[in-house]
Motif scaffolding. Structure first.
Motif, PDB file in Angstrom:
ATOM      1  N   LEU A   3       0.850  -1.186   0.000  1.00  0.00           N
ATOM      2  CA  LEU A   3       0.000   0.000   0.000  1.00  0.00           C
ATOM      3  C   LEU A   3       0.886   1.235   0.000  1.00  0.00           C
ATOM      4  O   LEU A   3       1.728   1.409   0.881  1.00  0.00           O
ATOM      5  N   PRO A   4       0.735   2.129  -0.989  1.00  0.00           N
ATOM      6  CA  PRO A   4       1.594   3.316  -1.054  1.00  0.00           C
ATOM      7  C   PRO A   4       1.438   4.205   0.177  1.00  0.00           C
ATOM      8  O   PRO A   4       0.383   4.248   0.813  1.00  0.00           O
ATOM      9  N   THR A   5       2.498   4.928   0.496  1.00  0.00           N
ATOM     10  CA  THR A   5       2.455   5.874   1.605  1.00  0.00           C
ATOM     11  C   THR A   5       1.596   7.072   1.220  1.00  0.00           C
ATOM     12  O   THR A   5       1.750   7.614   0.123  1.00  0.00           O
ATOM     13  N   PRO A   6       0.683   7.506   2.091  1.00  0.00           N
ATOM     14  CA  PRO A   6      -0.155   8.659   1.762  1.00  0.00           C
ATOM     15  C   PRO A   6       0.690   9.902   1.500  1.00  0.00           C
ATOM     16  O   PRO A   6       1.738  10.102   2.117  1.00  0.00           O
ATOM     17  N   VAL A   7       0.206  10.730   0.580  1.00  0.00           N
ATOM     18  CA  VAL A   7       0.900  11.957   0.204  1.00  0.00           C
ATOM     19  C   VAL A   7      -0.012  13.142   0.500  1.00  0.00           C
ATOM     20  O   VAL A   7      -1.215  13.101   0.222  1.00  0.00           O
ATOM     21  N   ARG A   9      -2.591  15.570   1.720  1.00  0.00           N
ATOM     22  CA  ARG A   9      -3.806  15.458   2.517  1.00  0.00           C
ATOM     23  C   ARG A   9      -4.468  14.086   2.412  1.00  0.00           C
ATOM     24  O   ARG A   9      -5.543  13.873   2.976  1.00  0.00           O
ATOM     25  N   GLN A  10      -3.852  13.134   1.732  1.00  0.00           N
ATOM     26  CA  GLN A  10      -4.481  11.820   1.565  1.00  0.00           C
ATOM     27  C   GLN A  10      -4.761  11.151   2.910  1.00  0.00           C
ATOM     28  O   GLN A  10      -5.827  10.550   3.102  1.00  0.00           O
ATOM     29  N   SER A  11      -3.819  11.236   3.849  1.00  0.00           N
ATOM     30  CA  SER A  11      -4.014  10.560   5.138  1.00  0.00           C
ATOM     31  C   SER A  11      -5.162  11.184   5.924  1.00  0.00           C
ATOM     32  O   SER A  11      -5.799  10.514   6.749  1.00  0.00           O
ATOM     33  N   HIS A  12      -5.457  12.464   5.669  1.00  0.00           N
ATOM     34  CA  HIS A  12      -6.550  13.147   6.357  1.00  0.00           C
ATOM     35  C   HIS A  12      -7.877  12.435   6.131  1.00  0.00           C
ATOM     36  O   HIS A  12      -8.728  12.352   7.032  1.00  0.00           O
ATOM     37  N   VAL A  13      -8.052  11.873   4.933  1.00  0.00           N
ATOM     38  CA  VAL A  13      -9.325  11.252   4.582  1.00  0.00           C
ATOM     39  C   VAL A  13      -9.609  10.018   5.430  1.00  0.00           C
ATOM     40  O   VAL A  13     -10.756   9.738   5.784  1.00  0.00           O
ATOM     41  N   ALA A  14      -8.565   9.271   5.786  1.00  0.00           N
ATOM     42  CA  ALA A  14      -8.763   8.062   6.598  1.00  0.00           C
ATOM     43  C   ALA A  14      -9.413   8.389   7.931  1.00  0.00           C
ATOM     44  O   ALA A  14     -10.157   7.570   8.489  1.00  0.00           O
ATOM     45  N   PHE A 274      -9.699  16.747  -4.254  1.00  0.00           N
ATOM     46  CA  PHE A 274      -8.278  16.539  -4.510  1.00  0.00           C
ATOM     47  C   PHE A 274      -8.001  16.786  -5.991  1.00  0.00           C
ATOM     48  O   PHE A 274      -8.705  16.259  -6.855  1.00  0.00           O
ATOM     49  N   ARG A 275      -6.970  17.572  -6.262  1.00  0.00           N
ATOM     50  CA  ARG A 275      -6.661  17.949  -7.637  1.00  0.00           C
ATOM     51  C   ARG A 275      -5.256  17.533  -8.072  1.00  0.00           C
ATOM     52  O   ARG A 275      -4.952  17.546  -9.261  1.00  0.00           O
ATOM     53  N   ASP A 276      -4.383  17.239  -7.124  1.00  0.00           N
ATOM     54  CA  ASP A 276      -2.991  16.941  -7.465  1.00  0.00           C
ATOM     55  C   ASP A 276      -2.838  15.520  -7.984  1.00  0.00           C
ATOM     56  O   ASP A 276      -3.198  14.557  -7.305  1.00  0.00           O
ATOM     57  N   ASN A 277      -2.298  15.405  -9.172  1.00  0.00           N
ATOM     58  CA  ASN A 277      -2.151  14.121  -9.854  1.00  0.00           C
ATOM     59  C   ASN A 277      -0.799  13.505  -9.495  1.00  0.00           C
ATOM     60  O   ASN A 277       0.249  14.038  -9.854  1.00  0.00           O
ATOM     61  N   TYR A 278      -0.836  12.375  -8.800  1.00  0.00           N
ATOM     62  CA  TYR A 278       0.395  11.699  -8.383  1.00  0.00           C
ATOM     63  C   TYR A 278       0.719  10.505  -9.275  1.00  0.00           C
ATOM     64  O   TYR A 278       1.704   9.814  -9.035  1.00  0.00           O
ATOM     65  N   ARG A 279      -0.090  10.236 -10.268  1.00  0.00           N
ATOM     66  CA  ARG A 279       0.124   9.051 -11.108  1.00  0.00           C
ATOM     67  C   ARG A 279       0.763   9.395 -12.448  1.00  0.00           C
ATOM     68  O   ARG A 279       1.808   8.867 -12.808  1.00  0.00           O
TER      69      ARG A 279
END
Length: 462
Positions: A3-7, A9-14, A274-279
């Motif tokens: 499982l990738p490490t959150p980047v 604000r991703q962890s905020h959602v959990a 969320f708008r930032d594209n990490y892929r």
């Protein structure tokens, strides 16, 4: 691949509140699936206050396998299912499924709808309306079911949101007769449900079901492709003390309904965006942004404007080939080269095209039979629909000519404008599966649904 490490604000959602309804919208590559799994693992952890049994509902079996892989099946309190499995299981718990024949198969459904059109047409003078492609009537009946419309008066009154082709009240009257005739023929054949209206049976039974809810939390992944009635049924299925979390991207919406959250059964505190594209690389993201900006792509208030990433990668390649056989040769050569060092997916519009492009390659097919996820370098193949939610180092898209995209059957069913909107969103899905390399091939001319900007591509004649 773990499982990738959150980047960011991703962890905020959990850690959003474990009660009520939450909506998380993001463009392709923003990590919605990662966020969904982190939230699911958090809410299903017995050590967490407010935790409980958690269901993740996602789009197809390939995504189920992928999500199980990401979660490592680390919690006995976590289930990951498609909506159809959830619905079938719930109705079976009430003794309403009988046997596998309770749900009509797609081809049988098409045949009965065609028969219903013929039967109803005998009540009228000859009219070109009855000569429409059977797929149009299928799509309209599916739309009625997905909206949860239960009466002719409601159908006559409702705005056909997300559907550009006008339909006069007199023709809606005819459609309703065809819908009723189809359901009568279906019942005569021993089928209680189809995959479109089973959600209404789930919702109606949940409304009167006094049993304790199985799930304290429900997380909806790729929710933009669930119908409003499916979302309503999931909102009914959760423990009143629990939560529903919806993850979606309206730029990827294939079966658009354009409904408000409240009419879908969700009462929101706020919408996380969320708008930032990490892929995707910058070059691939620029193609996706250009595609989503084209006039036929459609719009919705819930479409989050994307932000292009800063990762480096080559421009996508647009290859003009001499024939479809030449396309296959070009695609397969690229697949062998790229598959030796990373994950590469051959993604085509139909399974027939997938099979043709991948013949003899030994590629792993990502379809409804997928049970386990492999993330090692190699060649994978799937359709635009089944690629949703997945990602690969490279994506190869054969047969992107006007004879294939938009699919002629879809144009015949929906008309040019509705087909262009729906098919362009499928192209968006396919393009945004690629992290760093994208190859698109065509014979003759490329589909007009692709952006006509030569600066976005490297054009070659292999």
């Amino acid at each position: 691949m773990g499982l990738p490490t959150p980047v960011g604000r991703q962890s905020h959602v959990a850690y959003l509140p474990p009660t009520g309804h939450q909506v998380v919208l993001g463009t392709a590559g923003t990590g919605k699936t990662v966020m969904a799994i982190y939230r699911a693992l958090h809410l299903s952890n017995p050590a967490v206050n407010g935790s409980g049994r958690t269901l993740v509902v996602t789009y197809n079996n390939a995504l189920v396998a992928y999500l199980n892989h990401l979660s490592e099946k680390s919690s006995s309190q976590l289930d990951i299912w498609t909506y159809s499995k959830f619905a079938r299981g719930y109705l079976a718990s009430l003794g309403l499924m009988g046997n596998w024949n309770a749900i009509i198969k797609p081809q049988r459904r098409r045949n009965l709808i065609s028969a219903a059109v013929r039967d109803v047409s005998t009540q009228y003078k000859p009219h070109k309306f009855f000569s429409r492609d059977a797929g149009w009537f299928q799509d309209e009946i599916s739309w009625i079911a997905g909206m949860g419309i239960q009466s002719k008066d409601d159908y006559l009154a409702v705005e056909r949101l997300g559907r550009k082709t006008p339909l006069a009240p007199s023709l809606r009257e005819v459609v309703w007769k065809i819908r009723d005739r189809y359901r009568h023929l279906r019942a005569e054949a021993g089928h209680k449900f189809d995959w479109d209206d089973i959600c209404t049976a789930v919702r109606e039974n949940l409304e009167v079901d006094s049993r304790s809810r199985m799930y304290r939390h429900i997380i909806i992944d790729e929710g933009q492709d669930l119908s409003p009635e499916e979302i309503r049924s999931l909102a009914e299925a959760v423990d009143p003390e629990g939560s529903v979390t919806f993850f979606g991207d309206y730029a990827q919406q294939i079966y658009g309904q354009a409904m408000s959250w409240r009419t879908c059964g969700l009462n929101l505190r706020q919408v996380e965006q969320f708008r930032d594209n990490y892929r995707n690389s910058t070059a691939i993201a620029e193609v996706a942004i250009a595609l989503s900006s084209m006039p036929f792509f459609g719009s919705t208030d819930d479409l989050v404007p994307p932000v292009a990433p800063k990762s480096v990668g080559p421009k996508p390649t647009l290859a003009e080939c001499e024939s479809r056989d030449h396309e296959v040769a070009v695609i397969q050569a690229a697949a062998k080269r790229l598959g030796a060092v990373g994950t590469v997916a051959i993604v085509a519009r139909t399974w027939a095209d997938v099979d043709r492009a991948c013949s003899g390659l030994g590629a792993t097919k990502l379809n409804s039979d997928v049970a386990f996820w492999e993330s090692s370098p190699g060649i994978y193949c799937t359709t635009y629909h089944s690629a949703k939610g997945l990602e690969f180092d490279a994506v190869l898209m054969p047969f992107c000519s006007p004879s294939t995209i938009p699919l002629p059957d879809v144009v015949a069913s929906l008309g040019e404008s509705d087909a262009a909107e729906r098919e362009s969103k499928l192209l968006y899905v396919a393009v945004t599966r690629a992290k760093s390399d994208l190859l698109i091939t065509y014979t003759g001319t490329p589909t007009h649904l692709l952006p006509d900007d030569p600066s976005l591509f490297v054009k070659v004649e292999p």
